[in-house]
Design a protein around this motif. Structure first.
Motif, PDB file in Angstrom:
ATOM      1  N   ARG A 218       0.578  -0.955   0.107  1.00 40.96           N
ATOM      2  CA  ARG A 218      -0.350  -0.101  -0.006  1.00 40.96           C
ATOM      3  C   ARG A 218       0.941   1.192  -0.013  1.00 40.96           C
ATOM      4  NH1 ARG A 218      -3.591  -0.825   3.875  1.00 40.96           N
ATOM      5  NH2 ARG A 218      -1.556  -0.107   5.991  1.00 40.96           N
TER       6      ARG A 218
ATOM      7  N   ARG B   1       0.928   3.968  -3.169  1.00 39.18           N
ATOM      8  CA  ARG B   1       0.783   5.313  -3.000  1.00 39.18           C
ATOM      9  C   ARG B   1       1.804   6.356  -2.915  1.00 39.18           C
ATOM     10  NH1 ARG B   1      -2.607   4.428   2.922  1.00 39.18           N
ATOM     11  NH2 ARG B   1      -4.414   4.067   1.891  1.00 39.18           N
TER      12      ARG B   1
ATOM     13  N   THR C 283      -3.432   5.193  -6.734  1.00 36.29           N
ATOM     14  CA  THR C 283      -4.151   5.307  -5.110  1.00 36.29           C
ATOM     15  C   THR C 283      -5.722   3.991  -6.090  1.00 36.29           C
ATOM     16  OG1 THR C 283      -4.500   7.857  -6.259  1.00 36.29           O
ATOM     17  CG2 THR C 283      -3.655   7.111  -4.611  1.00 36.29           C
ATOM     18  N   LYS C 284      -5.683   4.071  -7.483  1.00 39.09           N
ATOM     19  CA  LYS C 284      -7.304   3.469  -7.918  1.00 39.09           C
ATOM     20  C   LYS C 284      -6.848   2.774  -8.851  1.00 39.09           C
ATOM     21  CE  LYS C 284      -8.339   7.981 -10.298  1.00 39.09           C
ATOM     22  NZ  LYS C 284      -9.241   8.611 -10.625  1.00 39.09           N
TER      23      LYS C 284
ATOM     24  N   GLU D  93      -9.085  -4.519   3.556  1.00 35.75           N
ATOM     25  CA  GLU D  93      -8.921  -2.826   3.992  1.00 35.75           C
ATOM     26  C   GLU D  93      -8.827  -1.605   2.989  1.00 35.75           C
ATOM     27  OE1 GLU D  93      -4.833  -3.386   5.615  1.00 35.75           O
ATOM     28  OE2 GLU D  93      -5.810  -5.351   7.079  1.00 35.75           O
ATOM     29  N   ASN D  94      -8.242  -1.969   1.037  1.00 33.70           N
ATOM     30  CA  ASN D  94      -8.446  -0.550   0.823  1.00 33.70           C
ATOM     31  C   ASN D  94      -8.987  -1.476  -1.401  1.00 33.70           C
ATOM     32  OD1 ASN D  94      -5.604   0.368   2.036  1.00 33.70           O
ATOM     33  ND2 ASN D  94      -4.859  -2.012   1.629  1.00 33.70           N
TER      34      ASN D  94
ATOM     35  N   SER E  94     -11.085   0.248  -2.548  1.00 33.18           N
ATOM     36  CA  SER E  94     -11.327   1.587  -3.392  1.00 33.18           C
ATOM     37  C   SER E  94      -9.771   1.916  -4.335  1.00 33.18           C
ATOM     38  CB  SER E  94     -11.674   2.569  -2.290  1.00 33.18           C
ATOM     39  OG  SER E  94     -10.470   3.391  -1.461  1.00 33.18           O
ATOM     40  N   MET E  95      -8.542   0.949  -3.754  1.00 36.95           N
ATOM     41  CA  MET E  95      -7.387   1.060  -4.761  1.00 36.95           C
ATOM     42  C   MET E  95      -8.044   0.230  -6.175  1.00 36.95           C
ATOM     43  SD  MET E  95      -4.818   1.964  -2.052  1.00 36.95           S
ATOM     44  CE  MET E  95      -3.721   1.549  -2.355  1.00 36.95           C
TER      45      MET E  95
END
Length: 295
Positions: free
Chosen positions: A124, A128, A133-134, A154-155, A157-158
């Protein structure tokens, strides 16, 4: 099961022992110092990125649209994907990223037991720092399936999707199966302790130290429904020669695929656990399909 029978099916290479135990659109910005010899847009650029006191090597082939991140299995570094990256970049035009998990390739060693949460943090943080980020498609082989599952939880949306290539999946790691794997791998772990500085041995030892607790916890983790996933399961599995464990491995893949929306199960016929090496065209096709679905 006799010791001789165990030897007959148990993989011979140290990396295979790790397999059994560990089963162990953003703009890419220059940070951490790209490799000055790799400025050709068609070639991977090396970025050394700091996280939690250690450096991690990320290899970036710039593109556009989606970002495809390839994560190798236990004991393997980013070079595992070297033959697939050019074809994948050519076929999709996407940015392609490979990286070395801690202790492998050009990344720093982190002493102590392997911790999946640390691996998730490394991935992560690296993405970043690279400005990603996506719209990430995560391609994870073997042990990297554990990293992918926690990362997705946990992520979400990425991620726009994932391709799980004969990957560790939560349904497989029952208490009974964990005990079987620990017993089967014990001779290989003991042998690795005699040469602990070798990278693959070092990872095998660190994985063994946290294996039981890590995989009991992993068994309870749910993949988020919002993240599409293609599950590629090999015909032979990591347990070629042990029909019962191979059956459980395939059943776990099927169970995972049935347990949520937007999931597809694909069988890699005539393939060992090394699907990216045995059936690279199939892996490429499924990644391309996932990229296409996101547009």
């Amino acid at each position: 099961m006799s010791r001789a029978t165990r030897r007959s099916w148990f993989p011979r290479r140290a990396i295979a022992a790790v397999v059994v135990l560990a089963l162990t659109t953003g703009a890419v910005a220059a940070c951490g110092g790209p490799d000055p010899a790799a400025e050709d847009p068609g070639k991977a650029q090396l970025h050394l990125i700091d996280n939690a006191g250690h450096r991690l090597a990320f290899h970036v082939t710039p593109g556009h649209g989606s970002t495809i991140v390839l994560d190798s299995g236990g004991g393997e570094d980013s070079s595992y994907w070297k033959n697939l990256v050019p074809d994948l970049h050519s076929a999709t035009g996407a940015t392609v990223i490979t990286y070395d998990r801690a202790g492998l390739g050009k990344s720093d060693v982190v002493p102590g037991p392997w911790k999946v949460q640390s691996a998730v943090s490394d991935l992560r943080s690296g993405l970043r720092r690279l400005g990603v980020t996506k719209n990430v498609i995560l391609v994870s082989h073997s042990q990297a399936g554990e990293v992918a599952t926690y990362f997705a939880k946990e992520n979400p949306s990425m991620l726009s999707g994932a391709v799980l290539v004969d990957a560790n999946l939560p349904p497989f790691f029952t208490d009974e199966e964990i005990a079987r794997l620990v017993a089967f791998a014990r001779p290989q772990v003991d042998a690795a302790r005699k040469d602990p500085d070798k990278p693959r041995n070092r990872q095998l030892i660190s994985t063994a130290e946290s294996f039981v607790a890590t995989n009991r916890a992993f068994h309870t983790v749910a993949w988020p429904d919002a993240v599409p996933a293609t599950v590629i399961v090999s015909e032979k599995t990591p347990f070629d020669g042990s029909p019962e464990d191979a059956r459980r491995w395939r059943a776990a893949a099927a169970s995972f695929a049935r347990s949520g929306p937007h999931r597809t199960l694909v069988t890699a016929d005539n393939s060992s656990h090394d699907v990216p090496k045995d059936r690279p065209a199939l892996v490429l096709e499924e990644i391309e399909n996932m990229v296409t679905k996101q547009h």
